[in-house]
Design a protein around this motif. Structure first.
Motif, short mmCIF file in Angstrom:
data_model
loop_
_atom_site.label_atom_id
_atom_site.label_comp_id
_atom_site.label_asym_id
_atom_site.label_seq_id
_atom_site.Cartn_x
_atom_site.Cartn_y
_atom_site.Cartn_z
N GLU A 198 0.81 -1.20 0.00
CA GLU A 198 0.00 0.00 0.00
C GLU A 198 0.86 1.26 0.00
O GLU A 198 0.50 2.26 -0.63
N HIS A 199 1.99 1.21 0.67
CA HIS A 199 2.92 2.34 0.63
C HIS A 199 3.38 2.57 -0.80
O HIS A 199 3.37 3.71 -1.30
N ALA A 200 3.77 1.49 -1.49
CA ALA A 200 4.21 1.61 -2.88
C ALA A 200 3.08 2.12 -3.78
O ALA A 200 3.32 2.96 -4.66
N LEU A 201 1.87 1.62 -3.57
CA LEU A 201 0.73 2.10 -4.35
C LEU A 201 0.49 3.60 -4.11
O LEU A 201 0.23 4.35 -5.05
N ALA A 202 0.58 4.02 -2.86
CA ALA A 202 0.37 5.43 -2.53
C ALA A 202 1.40 6.31 -3.22
O ALA A 202 1.06 7.36 -3.79
N VAL A 203 2.65 5.90 -3.19
CA VAL A 203 3.71 6.68 -3.83
C VAL A 203 3.48 6.74 -5.34
O VAL A 203 3.59 7.81 -5.96
N VAL A 249 -4.74 7.12 3.25
CA VAL A 249 -4.46 5.70 3.46
C VAL A 249 -5.11 5.25 4.76
O VAL A 249 -4.92 5.87 5.81
N LEU A 250 -5.88 4.17 4.68
CA LEU A 250 -6.60 3.64 5.84
C LEU A 250 -6.23 2.19 6.08
O LEU A 250 -6.47 1.38 5.21
N PRO A 251 -5.63 1.80 7.16
CA PRO A 251 -5.20 2.65 8.27
C PRO A 251 -3.83 3.27 8.03
O PRO A 251 -3.43 4.18 8.76
N GLY A 252 -3.10 2.80 7.03
CA GLY A 252 -1.78 3.35 6.77
C GLY A 252 -0.73 2.76 7.68
O GLY A 252 -0.98 1.82 8.43
N ASN A 253 0.47 3.30 7.59
CA ASN A 253 1.59 2.84 8.42
C ASN A 253 2.57 4.00 8.61
O ASN A 253 2.32 5.10 8.13
#
Length: 142
Positions: A67-72, A85-89
């Motif tokens: 999800e971090h990679a997708l967000a970037v 991002v839910l819940p995120g990290n």
């Protein structure tokens, strides 16, 4: 002069013609340049064209490296205004820019649950245009 059908046929079937090859290369580069210009106008958030001024808010479900990679990756698009991002990290929390972790409605605490009710409330609250689901389990859960 423009290439004729005979020019194209002779070049395709082995009679190399340097003049025709140069014309073809020039026409190809010209067409690519026009295409690039049109794509730039469509993707640029700074244009006055109403169809290109779309800037989406995305809710991204998940808390892992995927999800971090997708967000970037999503943040690199000029068509994306923000990614929640839910819940995120910790990684997504520290990214900054367009990326932020989901917070409670009052902004005081991070949201830690990604159950369906929380997702629906967040999507409505932030006016999300799209939801991206990273992990498989939420897809299985419906």
């Amino acid at each position: 002069p423009a290439a004729t059908e005979a020019d194209i046929a002779s070049w395709v079937y082995g009679d190399y013609n340097a003049t025709f090859a140069a014309q073809l290369a020039s026409a190809t580069l010209g067409a690519l340049g026009m295409l690039d210009g049109r794509a730039s106008v469509q993707l640029s958030p700074d244009t006055d064209d109403a169809s290109s001024s779309r800037r989406d808010t995305v809710v991204l479900i998940g808390s892992g490296g995927r999800e971090h990679a997708l967000a970037v990756a999503l943040s690199e698009s000029p068509l994306i205004r923000s990614i929640v991002v839910l819940p995120g990290n910790g990684g997504t929390e520290g990214e900054g820019g367009k990326i932020r972790n989901a917070m409670a409605a009052d902004g005081s605490t991070p949201l830690t649950s990604a159950d369906n009710g929380t997702v629906i409330e967040l999507v409505r609250r932030v006016g999300a245009d799209m939801v991206v689901v990273g992990p498989e389990q939420p897809l299985v859960d419906g």
